[in-house]
Design a protein around this motif. Structure first.
Motif, PDB file in Angstrom:
ATOM      1  N   ILE A  88      12.425  14.775   2.439  1.00  0.00           N
ATOM      2  CA  ILE A  88      11.654  13.542   2.151  1.00  0.00           C
ATOM      3  C   ILE A  88      12.480  12.600   1.185  1.00  0.00           C
ATOM      4  O   ILE A  88      12.209  13.196  -0.010  1.00  0.00           O
ATOM      5  N   CYS A  89      12.809  11.765   1.582  1.00  0.00           N
ATOM      6  CA  CYS A  89      13.610  10.934   0.692  1.00  0.00           C
ATOM      7  C   CYS A  89      12.810   9.369   0.315  1.00  0.00           C
ATOM      8  O   CYS A  89      12.676   8.788   1.261  1.00  0.00           O
ATOM      9  N   ASP A  90      12.391   9.339  -0.853  1.00  0.00           N
ATOM     10  CA  ASP A  90      11.786   8.216  -1.391  1.00  0.00           C
ATOM     11  C   ASP A  90      10.591   7.631  -0.573  1.00  0.00           C
ATOM     12  O   ASP A  90      10.650   6.438  -0.343  1.00  0.00           O
ATOM     13  N   MET A  91       9.617   8.634  -0.276  1.00  0.00           N
ATOM     14  CA  MET A  91       8.335   8.164   0.426  1.00  0.00           C
ATOM     15  C   MET A  91       7.203   8.471  -0.123  1.00  0.00           C
ATOM     16  O   MET A  91       7.200   9.843  -0.731  1.00  0.00           O
ATOM     17  N   ARG A  92       6.255   7.640  -0.418  1.00  0.00           N
ATOM     18  CA  ARG A  92       5.318   8.154  -1.067  1.00  0.00           C
ATOM     19  C   ARG A  92       4.141   8.719  -0.450  1.00  0.00           C
ATOM     20  O   ARG A  92       3.760   8.276   0.669  1.00  0.00           O
ATOM     21  N   ALA A  93       3.206   9.618  -0.910  1.00  0.00           N
ATOM     22  CA  ALA A  93       1.966  10.234  -0.207  1.00  0.00           C
ATOM     23  C   ALA A  93       0.914   9.362  -0.708  1.00  0.00           C
ATOM     24  O   ALA A  93      -0.215   9.451   0.274  1.00  0.00           O
ATOM     25  N   SER A  94       0.813   8.534  -1.446  1.00  0.00           N
ATOM     26  CA  SER A  94      -0.260   7.835  -1.998  1.00  0.00           C
ATOM     27  C   SER A  94      -0.329   6.539  -1.201  1.00  0.00           C
ATOM     28  O   SER A  94       0.763   5.888  -0.756  1.00  0.00           O
ATOM     29  N   PRO A  95      -1.508   5.753  -1.046  1.00  0.00           N
ATOM     30  CA  PRO A  95      -1.645   4.258  -0.369  1.00  0.00           C
ATOM     31  C   PRO A  95      -0.847   3.477  -1.222  1.00  0.00           C
ATOM     32  O   PRO A  95      -1.037   3.385  -2.378  1.00  0.00           O
ATOM     33  N   LEU A  96      -0.336   2.456  -0.442  1.00  0.00           N
ATOM     34  CA  LEU A  96       0.134   1.394  -1.130  1.00  0.00           C
ATOM     35  C   LEU A  96      -0.732   0.256  -1.365  1.00  0.00           C
ATOM     36  O   LEU A  96      -0.544  -0.589  -2.292  1.00  0.00           O
ATOM     37  N   GLY A  97      -1.826  -0.063  -0.352  1.00  0.00           N
ATOM     38  CA  GLY A  97      -2.719  -1.019  -0.665  1.00  0.00           C
ATOM     39  C   GLY A  97      -2.470  -2.129   0.020  1.00  0.00           C
ATOM     40  O   GLY A  97      -1.253  -2.443   0.547  1.00  0.00           O
ATOM     41  N   ALA A  98      -3.448  -3.201   0.291  1.00  0.00           N
ATOM     42  CA  ALA A  98      -3.541  -4.328   1.003  1.00  0.00           C
ATOM     43  C   ALA A  98      -2.418  -5.681   0.282  1.00  0.00           C
ATOM     44  O   ALA A  98      -1.486  -6.164   1.054  1.00  0.00           O
ATOM     45  N   ALA A  99      -2.353  -5.264  -1.263  1.00  0.00           N
ATOM     46  CA  ALA A  99      -1.467  -6.423  -1.877  1.00  0.00           C
ATOM     47  C   ALA A  99      -0.174  -6.231  -1.482  1.00  0.00           C
ATOM     48  O   ALA A  99       0.645  -7.083  -1.087  1.00  0.00           O
ATOM     49  N   SER A 100       0.476  -4.630  -1.215  1.00  0.00           N
ATOM     50  CA  SER A 100       1.697  -4.524  -0.882  1.00  0.00           C
ATOM     51  C   SER A 100       2.021  -5.110   0.610  1.00  0.00           C
ATOM     52  O   SER A 100       3.070  -5.645   0.755  1.00  0.00           O
ATOM     53  N   GLN A 101       1.061  -5.081   1.536  1.00  0.00           N
ATOM     54  CA  GLN A 101       1.117  -5.642   2.673  1.00  0.00           C
ATOM     55  C   GLN A 101       1.413  -7.075   2.896  1.00  0.00           C
ATOM     56  O   GLN A 101       2.316  -7.597   3.235  1.00  0.00           O
ATOM     57  N   ARG A 102       0.844  -7.983   1.718  1.00  0.00           N
ATOM     58  CA  ARG A 102       0.946  -9.129   1.797  1.00  0.00           C
ATOM     59  C   ARG A 102       2.006  -9.693   1.079  1.00  0.00           C
ATOM     60  O   ARG A 102       2.654 -10.816   1.517  1.00  0.00           O
ATOM     61  N   GLU A 103       2.698  -8.768   0.217  1.00  0.00           N
ATOM     62  CA  GLU A 103       4.006  -9.027  -0.436  1.00  0.00           C
ATOM     63  C   GLU A 103       5.178  -9.057   0.684  1.00  0.00           C
ATOM     64  O   GLU A 103       5.958  -9.775   0.556  1.00  0.00           O
TER      65      GLU A 103
END
Length: 293
Positions: A129-144
């Motif tokens: 597993i290379c540089d992937m989070r298990a936690s949610p990134l959130g709506a703000a990340s998608q807007r960015e």
């Protein structure tokens, strides 16, 4: 030599799989544990070329252009669910005759890999597993990301402009990184008016939409094979979360690569190989065993 192998994925989508080794060398490893390499969002199989050639010295290594990427089909909307990506990887393992295989995934490809390992443990003998989070990134990340795609100065006049913009001028990146410029130059194709990405940005956003709002700890805990979590010290996966992922994995291990960002295998290829080499040697030499480290 690079050899293309066609795979039929979920819903009949045509996928391109690539072997970066001479057929005689692959024949020598017939029956040896296989490796399937899964790129991240916006990536392509060729990003794994150096890693695949290194692996092919002892094992059969295949990299997959996932749906919407590289030379694989780019179906209409509605085809970019997590289930579709996982089913595609499952189909690739079965049709290529790689299973039980080690899955090496970067970012989105890593999520696909551990979701498949949880779903079909019989197909997966190990996991990187290379540089992937298990936690949610959130709506703000998608807007960015939406804003970032709009900032691309398309079309680029030349590949040199691609390398310069993504490697030096991208306002969304804190410091210059020539490897990043090379990474994005590899996903561009020449069109009538200049150089454009081989993928559709809207399809990338739809693909990303399927994971940024969800946590994936439960699926991580269902992975029964040995698993290595790798992070670049300047990447997107923080040390605390990476170590928690290792704790949650029943057979988890941890490695980190200095002077590397999110594109670990592209930023520091030699250090990347040194980080994953002992794990792969152990798992590929003892397929089916469960080891902790």
């Amino acid at each position: 030599m690079v050899r293309r192998i066609d795979v039929i994925g979920a819903g009949g989508v045509h996928l391109a799989a690539w072997e970066f080794a001479d057929p005689p060398k692959n024949a020598e490893h017939e029956g040896a544990p296989g490796v399937l390499l899964l790129h991240g969002l916006m990536g392509r199989a060729s990003h794994w070329a150096a890693t695949a050639r290194w692996l092919s010295e002892r094992h059969r290594a295949v990299a997959l252009d996932q749906r919407g990427h590289g030379q694989s089909d780019k179906p209409a909307e509605g085809a970019y669910t997590r289930e579709a990506y996982v089913d595609d990887a499952e189909a690739a393992l079965e049709q290529l005759g790689l299973a039980p295989a080690v899955l090496v995934g970067h970012a989105m490809g890593a999520l696909t890999a551990w979701q498949l390992a949880a779903k079909r443990p019989d197909l997966v003998s190990g996991l990187v597993i290379c540089d992937m989070r298990a936690s949610p990134l959130g709506a703000a990340s998608q807007r960015e990301w939406e804003d970032w795609f709009r900032s691309w100065p398309l079309p680029f006049a030349a590949l040199a402009d691609v390398r310069k913009w993504f490697g030096e001028d991208d306002p969304w990146v804190e410091r210059p990184n020539p490897a990043r410029g090379a990474f994005y130059a590899e996903v561009m194709a020449e069109s009538k008016d200049g150089w454009r990405p081989v993928f559709e940005p809207e399809q990338m956003l739809r693909s990303r939409q399927t994971w940024v709002h969800d946590a994936h700890w439960e699926e991580l805990a269902q992975v029964r094979c040995p698993a290595l979590v790798v992070r670049g010290l300047d990447g997107e996966l923080g040390r605390a979360e990476a170590q928690e992922m290792v704790r949650v994995l029943p057979h988890g291990r941890y490695a980190e690569v200095a002077d590397a960002g999110h594109l670990v295998h592209y930023d520091q290829p030699e250090a990347w190989r040194a980080a994953i080499g002992p794990f792969l040697q152990d798992v590929l030499a003892h397929p089916g065993s469960e080891k902790t480290g």
